[in-house]
Scaffold this motif. Structure first.
Motif, PDB file in Angstrom:
ATOM      1  N   SER A 215     -12.058   1.954  17.575  1.00 37.38           N
ATOM      2  CA  SER A 215     -11.954   3.255  16.883  1.00 37.38           C
ATOM      3  C   SER A 215     -10.498   3.587  16.579  1.00 37.38           C
ATOM      4  N   SER A 216      -9.620   3.250  17.505  1.00 38.14           N
ATOM      5  CA  SER A 216      -8.196   3.577  17.305  1.00 38.14           C
ATOM      6  C   SER A 216      -7.625   2.797  16.129  1.00 38.14           C
ATOM      7  N   LEU A 217      -7.958   1.501  16.072  1.00 38.88           N
ATOM      8  CA  LEU A 217      -7.468   0.719  14.931  1.00 38.88           C
ATOM      9  C   LEU A 217      -8.060   1.255  13.635  1.00 38.88           C
ATOM     10  N   SER A 218      -9.346   1.629  13.704  1.00 41.46           N
ATOM     11  CA  SER A 218      -9.994   2.155  12.511  1.00 41.46           C
ATOM     12  C   SER A 218      -9.309   3.452  12.062  1.00 41.46           C
ATOM     13  N   LEU A 219      -9.010   4.325  13.029  1.00 35.93           N
ATOM     14  CA  LEU A 219      -8.377   5.597  12.652  1.00 35.93           C
ATOM     15  C   LEU A 219      -6.984   5.370  12.050  1.00 35.93           C
ATOM     16  N   MET A 220      -6.263   4.376  12.595  1.00 38.47           N
ATOM     17  CA  MET A 220      -4.943   4.070  12.008  1.00 38.47           C
ATOM     18  C   MET A 220      -5.113   3.569  10.571  1.00 38.47           C
ATOM     19  N   ALA A 221      -6.132   2.710  10.385  1.00 38.68           N
ATOM     20  CA  ALA A 221      -6.364   2.158   9.043  1.00 38.68           C
ATOM     21  C   ALA A 221      -6.780   3.267   8.081  1.00 38.68           C
ATOM     22  N   LEU A 222      -7.669   4.145   8.547  1.00 35.69           N
ATOM     23  CA  LEU A 222      -8.136   5.241   7.675  1.00 35.69           C
ATOM     24  C   LEU A 222      -6.978   6.195   7.350  1.00 35.69           C
ATOM     25  N   SER A 223      -6.128   6.454   8.326  1.00 34.35           N
ATOM     26  CA  SER A 223      -4.982   7.349   8.069  1.00 34.35           C
ATOM     27  C   SER A 223      -4.083   6.743   7.006  1.00 34.35           C
ATOM     28  N   CYS A 224      -3.896   5.424   7.114  1.00 40.89           N
ATOM     29  CA  CYS A 224      -3.016   4.743   6.164  1.00 40.89           C
ATOM     30  C   CYS A 224      -3.633   4.760   4.755  1.00 40.89           C
ATOM     31  N   ALA A 225      -4.967   4.606   4.718  1.00 42.38           N
ATOM     32  CA  ALA A 225      -5.646   4.481   3.419  1.00 42.38           C
ATOM     33  C   ALA A 225      -5.994   5.824   2.793  1.00 42.38           C
ATOM     34  N   ALA A 270      -3.200   5.963  17.353  1.00 45.01           N
ATOM     35  CA  ALA A 270      -4.155   6.458  16.359  1.00 45.01           C
ATOM     36  C   ALA A 270      -4.005   7.969  16.170  1.00 45.01           C
ATOM     37  N   LEU A 271      -3.863   8.677  17.281  1.00 42.96           N
ATOM     38  CA  LEU A 271      -3.796  10.136  17.196  1.00 42.96           C
ATOM     39  C   LEU A 271      -2.469  10.578  16.573  1.00 42.96           C
ATOM     40  N   LEU A 272      -1.446   9.773  16.827  1.00 44.74           N
ATOM     41  CA  LEU A 272      -0.151  10.027  16.177  1.00 44.74           C
ATOM     42  C   LEU A 272      -0.280   9.796  14.670  1.00 44.74           C
ATOM     43  N   ALA A 273      -0.925   8.689  14.310  1.00 35.52           N
ATOM     44  CA  ALA A 273      -1.094   8.359  12.882  1.00 35.52           C
ATOM     45  C   ALA A 273      -1.905   9.443  12.175  1.00 35.52           C
ATOM     46  N   ALA A 274      -2.865  10.016  12.904  1.00 35.97           N
ATOM     47  CA  ALA A 274      -3.744  11.024  12.297  1.00 35.97           C
ATOM     48  C   ALA A 274      -3.133  12.423  12.364  1.00 35.97           C
ATOM     49  N   ASN A 275      -1.881  12.493  12.819  1.00 38.80           N
ATOM     50  CA  ASN A 275      -1.169  13.774  12.905  1.00 38.80           C
ATOM     51  C   ASN A 275      -1.851  14.802  13.781  1.00 38.80           C
ATOM     52  N   VAL A 276      -2.487  14.352  14.859  1.00 38.54           N
ATOM     53  CA  VAL A 276      -3.114  15.308  15.774  1.00 38.54           C
ATOM     54  C   VAL A 276      -2.003  15.914  16.638  1.00 38.54           C
ATOM     55  N   ASP A 277      -2.129  17.190  16.909  1.00 35.09           N
ATOM     56  CA  ASP A 277      -1.119  17.889  17.696  1.00 35.09           C
ATOM     57  C   ASP A 277      -0.971  17.205  19.068  1.00 35.09           C
ATOM     58  N   ARG A 316       5.782   4.955  17.256  1.00 33.87           N
ATOM     59  CA  ARG A 316       5.251   4.414  16.012  1.00 33.87           C
ATOM     60  C   ARG A 316       3.858   3.861  16.235  1.00 33.87           C
ATOM     61  N   HIS A 317       3.223   3.436  15.144  1.00 30.41           N
ATOM     62  CA  HIS A 317       1.866   2.922  15.225  1.00 30.41           C
ATOM     63  C   HIS A 317       1.717   1.788  14.213  1.00 30.41           C
ATOM     64  N   HIS A 318       0.527   1.219  14.125  1.00 30.57           N
ATOM     65  CA  HIS A 318       0.359   0.056  13.240  1.00 30.57           C
ATOM     66  C   HIS A 318       0.415   0.424  11.753  1.00 30.57           C
ATOM     67  N   GLY A 319       0.435   1.717  11.474  1.00 30.94           N
ATOM     68  CA  GLY A 319       0.585   2.145  10.086  1.00 30.94           C
ATOM     69  C   GLY A 319       2.039   2.524   9.781  1.00 30.94           C
ATOM     70  N   SER A 320       2.955   2.206  10.695  1.00 29.12           N
ATOM     71  CA  SER A 320       4.370   2.571  10.474  1.00 29.12           C
ATOM     72  C   SER A 320       5.148   1.476   9.770  1.00 29.12           C
ATOM     73  N   VAL A 321       4.466   0.410   9.347  1.00 26.60           N
ATOM     74  CA  VAL A 321       5.180  -0.681   8.670  1.00 26.60           C
ATOM     75  C   VAL A 321       5.837  -0.151   7.394  1.00 26.60           C
ATOM     76  N   LYS A 322       5.130   0.747   6.713  1.00 24.07           N
ATOM     77  CA  LYS A 322       5.676   1.369   5.492  1.00 24.07           C
ATOM     78  C   LYS A 322       7.058   1.951   5.774  1.00 24.07           C
ATOM     79  N   GLU A 323       7.138   2.664   6.893  1.00 25.06           N
ATOM     80  CA  GLU A 323       8.374   3.339   7.282  1.00 25.06           C
ATOM     81  C   GLU A 323       9.465   2.312   7.636  1.00 25.06           C
ATOM     82  N   VAL A 324       9.064   1.287   8.358  1.00 24.37           N
ATOM     83  CA  VAL A 324      10.012   0.240   8.763  1.00 24.37           C
ATOM     84  C   VAL A 324      10.563  -0.480   7.530  1.00 24.37           C
ATOM     85  N   LYS A 325       9.672  -0.678   6.534  1.00 23.94           N
ATOM     86  CA  LYS A 325      10.070  -1.402   5.316  1.00 23.94           C
ATOM     87  C   LYS A 325      11.164  -0.671   4.540  1.00 23.94           C
ATOM     88  N   ALA A 326      11.177   0.641   4.690  1.00 20.53           N
ATOM     89  CA  ALA A 326      12.171   1.418   3.940  1.00 20.53           C
ATOM     90  C   ALA A 326      13.574   0.946   4.288  1.00 20.53           C
TER      91      ALA A 326
END
Ligand code: B12
Length: 461
Positions: A215-225, A270-277, A316-326
Motif C-alpha cells: 500500500s505504501s509503494l502504491s500511495l507513493m506511486a499514486l501521489s507521483c502520478a 508514503a504519508l510524506l509523499a501524500a502530504n499528510v500532516d 524523502r521518498h521514492h517519488g523524490s527522484v524528480k526533486e533529486v534530478k533538479a
C-alpha cells in the motif's frame, strides 16, 4: 570528514524549509544535531559504502540499482561530487544493465544481425524500474540509454500484468514511479487504473501482512502520478487514494510503528509523499521506532532493509527522484577530495562448537506431499542458509532447494522440486520453532542455535 558534513546537509536544509512553512519539526535535527557522525543517515550511508564490492557493484550486482537510488535520495550530491568510487559504482550499474539487456536479447533469439525489439526485453519490471530510477537520479537520459529507450521498454513490459516475475503491486508501483519520474513524466490512465484495481475492500493490498509495504509503494506511486489524472477520473481517484491512505494509517500503532521498521519507513515515506500532516501520522514516534532498529554499524538488518529505509532518513521518498534530478541542472560541482575508505574486509564470523538443528519441509498446498524433517549439524555461527546448503549435501534426495539472490539476501524459490508459483500465488515461507512464528527475515539473516527447528512451509496466499 568532508563527506559527513555534506551528507547531513539536505536534512538541515529540509527541516528549515519545513519550518519556514510554519510547522515545527525537530525530529531530524534531534537525530543529527551537532553530532553528525552519529546521525542515522550518515551511519547508514557509510555502511552502504562499505558494502561496495571489488568490482564496484553491490551484492554480486543484484543491488547496485537500489543502492545507487537510495544513496542519491539520501544526498543528490553523492553522484554530482564525482568521487571516483561513486563514478565507478554508477558505471558498474550501467554495465550491469547493458549486460541484462544483452542477455535478454540473446534469450529472445535476437542476435547482432537482427533488429533489437524493445518488446523482447525480459528484465523483470520491478528491477527495470529500479534501474530507471537509479539512472534518472544520477542524471541519465533513460529514453536514450546507449540507444535503448528504457521508458518505452518499461511501458511495453507493464502491459501484461500479472505474469511470472511481475505479479505483485509492489513491483507495479515501482513501474509507475519510474514512468512518472522519467521520459515525459506522464503516467497513462490505464496504469493508474490498474493500481487502483489492486486495492482490496479496506484499501490495503495483497502481501501487506502486518505492515503496509505494498500500500505504501502504491500511495507513493499514486501521489507521483496525481498530476496525470484527467479531470473526469479525479473524484474516483481521490476516493481510492484516500482508502489506501486510510489503510496505512489504520495499521499504525500507538508507538508510531506500522509493522516492522522497514514497513514503518515505507509507510512514513508514503504519508510524506501524500502530504499528510506529520502530527496525524505521528512522525516523531515513527522516526524514533526506525532509529531504534539501527545497528551500531549503521545498517538496519540487511542491505534490502537499509536501502528501503534510507530515503526517509533524508525526509524523502521514492517519488523524490524528480526533486533529486533538479540538481543535475546545476551540475557545476568540483571534483571532490577523498571519499571515506570503504571497509572491504568483510566481517568474519567466529564459528563455535557443533550444533544440530532440524529442518522441516511441509506442504499445505499439495496434501499428498509428505512432511520431511532433516537434522543438520554444523558449527554455531553459520547462517540458516549455510545450514540449508549442508543439509542439501548430506541428505541425499530428502532435501534440496534452489534460491535466488535479492536485496534481502537469498530467497527460496524451490524446495524438493516444488517451485514458488507466481501465478497461483503459492510460495515457500519460513516458520520458526514449535510456535511456528513467521520469520521476520530470510535464511541469510538467521543464525540458528542448538536444537532450533525451522519449518519451510509451502502455502497459498
Ligand atoms: C511480495 C513479497 C513477498 C512474496 C514474494 C512473491 C511475489 N509474488 O512477489 C512472498 C509472499 C512469497 C514473500 C515471502 C517472504 N517474505 Co516477503 N516481501 C514481499 C514484498 C511485499 C515485495 C517484494 C517485491 O516484489 N519487491 C520488488 C522487486 C523489484 O524486488 P525483487 O528483489 O525482485 O523482489 C523479490 C524479493 O524481494 C523476493 N522476496 C520477497 N520477500 C523476501 C524475503 C526475503 C528474506 C528474501 C531474501 C527475498 C524476498 O521476492 C520478490 C519477488 O520476486 C516485500 C516488501 C519490501 N518492503 O520489500 C516483502 C519482504 C521483502 N518480505 C519479507 C519477509 C520476511 C519474507 C519471508 C521471510 C516471510 C516468511 N516468514 O516466510 C518470506 C521469504 C521466504 C523465502 N522463500 O525465502 C521482509 C524481509 C525483511 C528482512 N529484514 O529481510 C519484507 C521486506 C517485508 C517486511 N516489511 O518485513 N514475500
Amino acid at each position: 570528514m568532508k563527506i559527513i558534513v555534506t551528507l547531513c546537509l539536505p536534512l538541515l536544509a529540509l527541516s528549515s524549509f519545513v519550518r519556514s512553512e510554519g510547522e515545527v519539526d525537530n525530529s531530524l535535527e534531534t537525530s543529527c544535531g551537532e553530532d553528525s557522525v552519529n546521525c542515522p543517515l550518515t551511519k547508514a550511508t557509510r555502511w552502504l559504502l562499505t558494502q561496495q564490492e571489488a568490482d564496484w557493484s553491490w551484492n554480486e550486482g543484484t543491488s547496485s540499482s537500489s543502492v545507487v537510488l537510495a544513496m542519491q535520495l539520501a544526498n543528490e550530491n553523492w553522484f554530482l561530487e564525482k568521487g571516483l568510487k561513486t563514478q565507478l559504482g554508477v558505471k558498474q550499474l550501467e554495465i550491469e544493465l547493458l549486460a541484462e539487456l544483452a542477455r535478454s536479447a540473446r534469450q529472445s533469439g535476437c542476435d547482432n544481425n537482427s533488429e533489437r525489439h524493445p518488446r523482447l526485453v525480459q528484465i523483470p519490471v520491478g528491477r527495470l524500474a529500479l534501474y530507471i530510477l537509479a539512472l534518472e537520479s544520477t542524471c541519465h537520459d533513460t529514453t536514450d540509454f546507449y540507444g535503448n529507450d528504457l521508458v518505452e521498454i518499461l511501458e511495453r513490459n507493464m502491459k501484461h500484468f500479472p505474469r511470472k516475475d511481475f505479479n505483485n503491486y509492489f513491483q507495479y508501483s515501482l513501474g509507475v514511479l519510474a514512468l512518472c519520474q522519467s521520459g515525459t513524466q506522464a503516467v497513462k490512465l490505464k496504469h493508474i487504473r490498474q493500481l487502483l484495481e489492486g486495492q482490496e475492500d479496506d484499501g490495503c493490498y495483497m502481501f501487506d501482512g502486518q505492515g503496509a509495504d505494498v500500500s505504501s509503494l502504491s500511495l507513493m506511486a499514486l501521489s507521483c502520478a496525481e498530476d496525470s489524472v484527467p479531470e473526469s477520473y479525479r473524484s474516483h481517484f481521490e476516493r481510492h487514494f484516500n482508502k489506501t491512505m486510510d489503510c496505512i494509517l489504520s495499521k499504525q500503532n500507538e508507538d508510531g510503528s506500522v509493522g516492522n521498521h522497514i514497513s514503518t519507513a515505507l509507510a512514513s515515506q508514503a504519508l510524506l509523499a501524500a502530504n499528510v500532516d506529520p502530527i496525524v501520522w505521528k512522525k516523531e514516534q515513527a522516526f524514533q521506532h526506525i532509529f531504534n532498529s539501527q545497528d551500531e554499524d549503521g545498517h538496519f538488518g540487511n542491505l534490502g532493509a537499509t536501502v528501503q529505509i534510507l530515503p526517509i532518513l533524508a525526509n524523502r521518498h521514492h517519488g523524490s527522484v524528480k526533486e533529486v534530478k533538479a540538481a543535475c541542472l546545476l551540475n557545476d560541482a568540483q571534483p571532490t577530495a577523498a571519499q571515506p575508505a570503504s571497509n572491504q574486509s568483510a566481517a568474519t564470523t567466529e564459528l563455535g562448537p557443533p550444533i544440530t538443528i532440524q529442518i522441516t519441509v511441509e506442504n499445505s498446498v499439495h496434501e499428498d506431499q509428505e512432511t520431511v524433517t532433516v537434522p543438520v549439524t554444523g558449527p554455531a555461527g553459520l547462517t540458516l542458509f549455510q545450514f540449508l546448503q549442508r543439509a542439501m549435501e548430506i541428505s541425499g534426495d530428502q532435501f534440496w532447494f534452489e534460491s535466488k539472490m535479492t536485496d534481502f539476501g537469498n530467497f527460496m524459490t524451490s524446495i524438493n522440486g516444488i517451485p514458488n508459483d507466481g501465478v497461483k500465488h503459492t510460495y515457500w515461507t519460513i516458520l520458526i520453532g514449535p510456535e511456528r512464528e513467521s520469520a521476520s527475515t530470510g535464511s541469510d539473516g538467521i543464525t540458528p542455535e542448538d536444537g532450533n527447528e525451522y519449518i519451510f512451509y509451502y502455502k497459498a496466499f
